[in-house]
Design a protein around this motif. Structure first.
Motif, PDB file in Angstrom:
ATOM      1  N   LYS A   2      -1.778 -29.691 -25.860  1.00 28.10           N
ATOM      2  CA  LYS A   2      -1.429 -28.753 -24.807  1.00 28.10           C
ATOM      3  C   LYS A   2       0.091 -28.611 -24.778  1.00 28.10           C
ATOM      4  N   ARG A  14       4.293 -31.528 -25.900  1.00 31.02           N
ATOM      5  CA  ARG A  14       2.878 -31.455 -26.291  1.00 31.02           C
ATOM      6  C   ARG A  14       2.212 -32.778 -25.956  1.00 31.02           C
ATOM      7  N   LYS A  15       1.055 -32.663 -25.349  1.00 27.18           N
ATOM      8  CA  LYS A  15       0.257 -33.844 -25.027  1.00 27.18           C
ATOM      9  C   LYS A  15      -1.087 -33.699 -25.729  1.00 27.18           C
ATOM     10  N   SER A  16      -1.546 -34.758 -26.313  1.00 29.20           N
ATOM     11  CA  SER A  16      -2.822 -34.727 -27.003  1.00 29.20           C
ATOM     12  C   SER A  16      -3.953 -34.380 -26.049  1.00 29.20           C
ATOM     13  N   SER A  17      -4.828 -33.510 -26.477  1.00 26.83           N
ATOM     14  CA  SER A  17      -5.996 -33.169 -25.662  1.00 26.83           C
ATOM     15  C   SER A  17      -6.957 -34.347 -25.575  1.00 26.83           C
ATOM     16  N   ARG A  18      -6.817 -35.320 -26.439  1.00 27.22           N
ATOM     17  CA  ARG A  18      -7.668 -36.509 -26.419  1.00 27.22           C
ATOM     18  C   ARG A  18      -7.254 -37.509 -25.354  1.00 27.22           C
ATOM     19  N   GLU A  21      -7.308 -36.819 -18.581  1.00 23.46           N
ATOM     20  CA  GLU A  21      -6.523 -36.589 -17.370  1.00 23.46           C
ATOM     21  C   GLU A  21      -5.858 -37.851 -16.836  1.00 23.46           C
TER      22      GLU A  21
END
Length: 65
Positions: A2, A14-18, A21
């Motif tokens: 993201k 950018r942060k990993s979608s994995r 939350e």
């Protein structure tokens, strides 16, 4: 991954979608000249590690082994 941009320092983070939350991961930021690494859970308050793209690639290879 993201993307989200911060206007103050022109870094696109950018942060990993994995990571979900929970926010327990690191984010990678990119600028026109280098990469940045910060702790997701601390967000804007996190210390930022500034590294070259080649150093980031070496780090990524090392931790993925």
């Amino acid at each position: 991954m993201k993307d989200h941009a911060t206007s103050s320092d022109q870094v696109i983070w950018r942060k990993s979608s994995r990571s979900g939350e929970q926010g327990e991961c690191v984010e990678i930021g990119k600028t026109s000249t280098d990469a940045r690494v910060r702790d997701t859970k601390l967000g804007q308050g996190s210390p930022v590690l500034q590294v070259s793209w080649s150093d980031l690639a070496s780090l990524t290879r090392s931790v993925s082994r």
